[in-house]
Structures are given as C-alpha cells and as structure tokens.
Write a protein that holds these residues in place. Structure first.
Motif, PDB file in Angstrom:
ATOM      1  N   THR A   1       0.830  -1.208   0.000  1.00  0.00           N
ATOM      2  CA  THR A   1       0.000   0.000   0.000  1.00  0.00           C
ATOM      3  C   THR A   1       0.860   1.251   0.000  1.00  0.00           C
ATOM      4  O   THR A   1       0.576   2.217  -0.723  1.00  0.00           O
ATOM      5  CB  THR A   1      -0.925   0.016   1.227  1.00  0.00           C
ATOM      6  OG1 THR A   1      -1.768  -1.135   1.201  1.00  0.00           O
ATOM      7  CG2 THR A   1      -1.783   1.273   1.240  1.00  0.00           C
ATOM      8  N   GLY A   2       1.929   1.244   0.803  1.00  0.00           N
ATOM      9  CA  GLY A   2       2.826   2.391   0.836  1.00  0.00           C
ATOM     10  C   GLY A   2       3.483   2.654  -0.508  1.00  0.00           C
ATOM     11  O   GLY A   2       3.578   3.796  -0.957  1.00  0.00           O
TER      12      GLY A   2
ATOM     13  N   VAL B   1       2.373   1.642  -3.507  1.00  0.00           N
ATOM     14  CA  VAL B   1       1.353   2.036  -4.481  1.00  0.00           C
ATOM     15  C   VAL B   1       0.955   3.494  -4.280  1.00  0.00           C
ATOM     16  O   VAL B   1       0.789   4.252  -5.250  1.00  0.00           O
ATOM     17  CB  VAL B   1       0.118   1.124  -4.366  1.00  0.00           C
ATOM     18  CG1 VAL B   1      -1.054   1.685  -5.190  1.00  0.00           C
ATOM     19  CG2 VAL B   1       0.451  -0.284  -4.843  1.00  0.00           C
ATOM     20  N   THR B   2       0.811   3.898  -3.017  1.00  0.00           N
ATOM     21  CA  THR B   2       0.459   5.288  -2.721  1.00  0.00           C
ATOM     22  C   THR B   2       1.511   6.242  -3.270  1.00  0.00           C
ATOM     23  O   THR B   2       1.192   7.256  -3.903  1.00  0.00           O
ATOM     24  CB  THR B   2       0.323   5.492  -1.202  1.00  0.00           C
ATOM     25  OG1 THR B   2      -0.741   4.673  -0.706  1.00  0.00           O
ATOM     26  CG2 THR B   2       0.034   6.947  -0.860  1.00  0.00           C
ATOM     27  N   PHE B   3       2.773   5.904  -3.034  1.00  0.00           N
ATOM     28  CA  PHE B   3       3.867   6.732  -3.539  1.00  0.00           C
ATOM     29  C   PHE B   3       3.854   6.756  -5.064  1.00  0.00           C
ATOM     30  O   PHE B   3       4.012   7.812  -5.682  1.00  0.00           O
ATOM     31  CB  PHE B   3       5.197   6.196  -3.025  1.00  0.00           C
ATOM     32  CG  PHE B   3       6.404   6.930  -3.557  1.00  0.00           C
ATOM     33  CD1 PHE B   3       6.857   8.077  -2.935  1.00  0.00           C
ATOM     34  CD2 PHE B   3       7.069   6.471  -4.685  1.00  0.00           C
ATOM     35  CE1 PHE B   3       7.966   8.761  -3.427  1.00  0.00           C
ATOM     36  CE2 PHE B   3       8.175   7.138  -5.184  1.00  0.00           C
ATOM     37  CZ  PHE B   3       8.626   8.295  -4.546  1.00  0.00           C
ATOM     38  N   TYR B   4       3.665   5.595  -5.674  1.00  0.00           N
ATOM     39  CA  TYR B   4       3.687   5.489  -7.133  1.00  0.00           C
ATOM     40  C   TYR B   4       2.588   6.338  -7.764  1.00  0.00           C
ATOM     41  O   TYR B   4       2.838   7.117  -8.699  1.00  0.00           O
ATOM     42  CB  TYR B   4       3.532   4.030  -7.552  1.00  0.00           C
ATOM     43  CG  TYR B   4       3.309   3.840  -9.034  1.00  0.00           C
ATOM     44  CD1 TYR B   4       4.356   3.985  -9.930  1.00  0.00           C
ATOM     45  CD2 TYR B   4       2.042   3.533  -9.534  1.00  0.00           C
ATOM     46  CE1 TYR B   4       4.154   3.824 -11.289  1.00  0.00           C
ATOM     47  CE2 TYR B   4       1.837   3.368 -10.896  1.00  0.00           C
ATOM     48  CZ  TYR B   4       2.887   3.511 -11.769  1.00  0.00           C
ATOM     49  OH  TYR B   4       2.690   3.360 -13.108  1.00  0.00           O
ATOM     50  N   VAL B   5       1.368   6.196  -7.276  1.00  0.00           N
ATOM     51  CA  VAL B   5       0.240   6.942  -7.847  1.00  0.00           C
ATOM     52  C   VAL B   5       0.446   8.449  -7.671  1.00  0.00           C
ATOM     53  O   VAL B   5       0.206   9.236  -8.591  1.00  0.00           O
ATOM     54  CB  VAL B   5      -1.086   6.496  -7.201  1.00  0.00           C
ATOM     55  CG1 VAL B   5      -2.241   7.392  -7.665  1.00  0.00           C
ATOM     56  CG2 VAL B   5      -1.385   5.046  -7.548  1.00  0.00           C
TER      57      VAL B   5
ATOM     58  N   SER C   1      14.991   5.424   0.339  1.00  0.00           N
ATOM     59  CA  SER C   1      14.631   5.764   1.723  1.00  0.00           C
ATOM     60  C   SER C   1      13.195   5.357   2.024  1.00  0.00           C
ATOM     61  O   SER C   1      12.881   4.894   3.126  1.00  0.00           O
ATOM     62  CB  SER C   1      14.820   7.263   1.968  1.00  0.00           C
ATOM     63  OG  SER C   1      13.911   8.046   1.200  1.00  0.00           O
ATOM     64  N   LEU C   2      12.310   5.500   1.036  1.00  0.00           N
ATOM     65  CA  LEU C   2      10.927   5.062   1.227  1.00  0.00           C
ATOM     66  C   LEU C   2      10.879   3.567   1.498  1.00  0.00           C
ATOM     67  O   LEU C   2      10.214   3.107   2.438  1.00  0.00           O
ATOM     68  CB  LEU C   2      10.096   5.396  -0.018  1.00  0.00           C
ATOM     69  CG  LEU C   2       8.687   4.806  -0.040  1.00  0.00           C
ATOM     70  CD1 LEU C   2       7.820   5.457   1.023  1.00  0.00           C
ATOM     71  CD2 LEU C   2       8.055   4.976  -1.423  1.00  0.00           C
ATOM     72  N   GLY C   3      11.591   2.798   0.666  1.00  0.00           N
ATOM     73  CA  GLY C   3      11.604   1.351   0.859  1.00  0.00           C
ATOM     74  C   GLY C   3      12.162   0.951   2.205  1.00  0.00           C
ATOM     75  O   GLY C   3      11.641   0.038   2.861  1.00  0.00           O
TER      76      GLY C   3
ATOM     77  N   ALA D   1       5.872   7.671   4.131  1.00  0.00           N
ATOM     78  CA  ALA D   1       5.291   7.511   2.792  1.00  0.00           C
ATOM     79  C   ALA D   1       4.286   8.615   2.501  1.00  0.00           C
ATOM     80  O   ALA D   1       4.250   9.172   1.388  1.00  0.00           O
ATOM     81  CB  ALA D   1       4.621   6.144   2.675  1.00  0.00           C
ATOM     82  N   THR D   2       3.466   8.957   3.493  1.00  0.00           N
ATOM     83  CA  THR D   2       2.478  10.022   3.314  1.00  0.00           C
ATOM     84  C   THR D   2       3.157  11.371   3.152  1.00  0.00           C
ATOM     85  O   THR D   2       2.718  12.221   2.366  1.00  0.00           O
ATOM     86  CB  THR D   2       1.510  10.060   4.508  1.00  0.00           C
ATOM     87  OG1 THR D   2       0.945   8.769   4.707  1.00  0.00           O
ATOM     88  CG2 THR D   2       0.387  11.061   4.273  1.00  0.00           C
TER      89      THR D   2
END
Length: 345
Positions: free
Chosen positions: A83-84, A86-90, A159-161, A177-178
């Motif tokens: 989810t994290g 996908v959220t970043f990708y979108v 860093s997100l990963g 992520a947000t």
C-alpha cells in the motif's frame, strides 16, 4: 491513500481535457512501476536476512529465514508495504503528469522576472549565481554539488523502501510515505500558482562559466524535452519537467532530515541528512535550478507535509516519545551484531 487517489484523478482529468495520454516517468532502475516493486522486493529480502540473522546467527540463516517468514512476515505487513509503495507510485506519477501539462495551462504567465529581482534583493543587488560561482569556484565545487543533486533521484525511493520494509512501527513507515506523497501534491499545486522556469532557463548567460557535469546534461535534456513537448504536445513522447517554484528537491530533503530528527535516528544518519539538505539547497542556487524563494517555499512544503502526515497517521507527540525510546528500524545494534558474528567486528 486518499491523497494519492485525488492527485491521480486530477492528473487524469488534466491530461484528458487536453487530449494528452498519461505517461509513466522513467528514472532510477527504469519506469516507476518497475523500480518501486524491485526496491520493495530487494529491501524485503534484506529485512528478512537481517531478522533471520538476529534469530539464528550467520551459521543458521536458512532456518532463521523460515522462522521469520512464518512468524513475522504476515499478510498484513506485506499489504502495508504494498500500500505504501502504491500510494507513492500513484502520487508521483500523478505529479509528473500534472507537471507535464503545466505549460499548456500556465505558460502564458511566468513569474521569473519578479523572482530574479527578489534574488538580487536577497544578494544585495547581485545575482546568486555570480556570487556563488565567485566564492565557491566552478571546478571541484561543481562536481561535488552535481553529485549531491543527482543523488536525490535514487535516494528518495530507497529511503521510502527502507522505512516501509524495515520499520518496526507501521505508523512511522506510513508517516514517511504520506509525507513524500504530500510533497508531490503541494509541489505541483505551487507550480500552478506561481509558474516559472528557473534561472538556468530564464538567464542561461549566468551559468556559462560552469563545466559540463551530470547536472548540465540533465538541464539540457529537460530543455530538449520541453521544446519537443511544446512543439507537438498531443503526439510527443517527451515528458515536460521544467518548473521552478517551489523546489521539491529542497522540500523532500528538508522533510526527510526533519523526519529522521523527530524519530531519533542514529546521530550520524541525522547529521548526514542535514548536511545533504544544506548541500542540496546550495546546489539548486548554484546551478540555477531555483530562486531563493523557491527554496523557502520548498522548506515550508516539507515542514507542512511532515506535520499533516504525522496527524493523518497518528504519529502524535506521545507516540513519537515511545518511538524515541527504541530503534525505529529493524536493524541490529552494534553489540547485537558483534554477538551474531562471534565478536568479529
């Protein structure tokens, strides 16, 4: 997730109104839909190996891996990581597509002249580029700042990963992520409010004394893409990527450094993050990517994104106090690592 959906919908509407298809931006490790899953899988593997080593030591890693997957890597944790990502990708793809059509909506009103005048006010009547090049030089400094500026591109998804996969606290990973997603959202809004192309494109004569670097090659590529896109926006495969206000390099690096500070990461890591932010801030002015106010706006966006994300994910002061009492990332401490290796370090 709702933020990413909103920016995704906005990008679809913004592109379809003009009859321009959505585009997936390429970058570090290829298209975003390729590099993010790859990073997620790679860091998940690293996380499992670290946890397995903590459980069973280096000599029994296969058994440790089996136990970790069975007892620690639940479906909930996997869904949380997915989810994290996908959220970043979108959010990122939506941001890039809204930036892509920016000149078709706002190129008629550019604020570069006013921002240039403001720059001269900050630098007592001089252009920042002239002052910085004279004080810092244009040889070694250019190479160093080019390396720093370009390092931003792989470091953000990495860093997100790291915080999604290795974070012991689900809310902390979601907070980061947000924060990144909100940076894209607020950043693209700022582009539309105050459209500008930046000093390197409005006053290229100020940067002719700089040597050829990775940054100068990137600037030329972005200019080529801009011209190609403006020549044939409906059929061009080029993605427009020129926008000055506000600086997302500054906003993201500032937010990341502040995040590491608030979650009480290792002192060396925090110091490195603040140094990286300072050098990035300097590089944006040195190479003419941004005006001073762009960077000020970037810092405000970074701070606001972090604060709003903390509220949205439940990372309250009380929760952060608990976070500070233990390591956020699921990494072995020095003493523990020494015991796993039989005192070899």
């Amino acid at each position: 997730m709702s933020v990413s959906l909103l920016v995704g919908i906005a990008s679809v509407i913004g592109s379809q109104v003009l009859g321009i298809p959505l585009k997936d931006p390429e970058g570090f490790l290829g298209p975003a839909y390729v590099r993010l899953p790859l990073l997620g899988l790679m860091l998940s593997g690293v996380g499992v190996l670290i946890a397995a080593t903590r459980r069973r030591g280096w000599r029994s890693i296969p058994l440790g891996v089996t136990e970790v997957i069975k007892h620690e890597w639940s479906l909930r944790r996997a869904l949380y990581i997915m989810t994290g990502l996908v959220t970043f990708y979108v959010s990122y793809v939506g941001y890039r597509n809204l930036k892509n059509v920016l000149p078709l909506y706002r190129d008629g009103t550019l604020y570069d002249r006013g921002l240039l005048q403001t720059d001269r006010w900050f630098f007592l009547g001089h252009d920042p580029a002239t002052v910085l090049h004279a004080v810092l030089g244009t040889d070694v400094t250019a190479m160093l700042l080019s390396f720093v500026y370009l390092s931003y591109m792989p470091l953000v998804p990495i860093s997100l990963g790291v915080f999604l996969v290795l974070s012991r606290d689900v809310r902390v990973g979601a907070w980061y992520a947000t924060t990144l997603s909100l940076n894209w959202v607020f950043g693209v809004v700022s582009y539309y409010i105050i459209p500008a192309v930046g000093p390197i494109y409005s006053r290229p004569d100020l940067y002719t004394d700089l040597p050829v670097t990775g940054v100068s090659s990137l600037q030329q590529a972005l200019l080529d893409n801009r011209l190609e896109f403006l020549t044939s926006p409906l059929t061009s495969d080029a993605i427009h990527g020129v926008a000055a206000f506000a600086s997302l390099h500054v906003s993201v690096t500032f937010a990341a450094a502040l995040f590491l500070h608030k979650t009480a990461q290792n002192a060396m890591v925090r110091t490195a993050a603040w140094v990286f932010f300072a050098l990035t801030f300097l590089a944006t002015l040195y190479f003419g990517w941004h005006y001073v106010l762009d960077n000020v706006g970037g810092m405000l966006i970074g701070w606001g994104s972090l604060a709003i994300s903390a509220w949205a994910t439940g990372c309250t002061k009380e929760h952060l106090k608990k976070v500070r009492e233990e390591s956020v990332l699921d990494l072995p401490q020095e003493k523990e690592l020494a015991s796993m290796t039989g005192g070899a370090i």
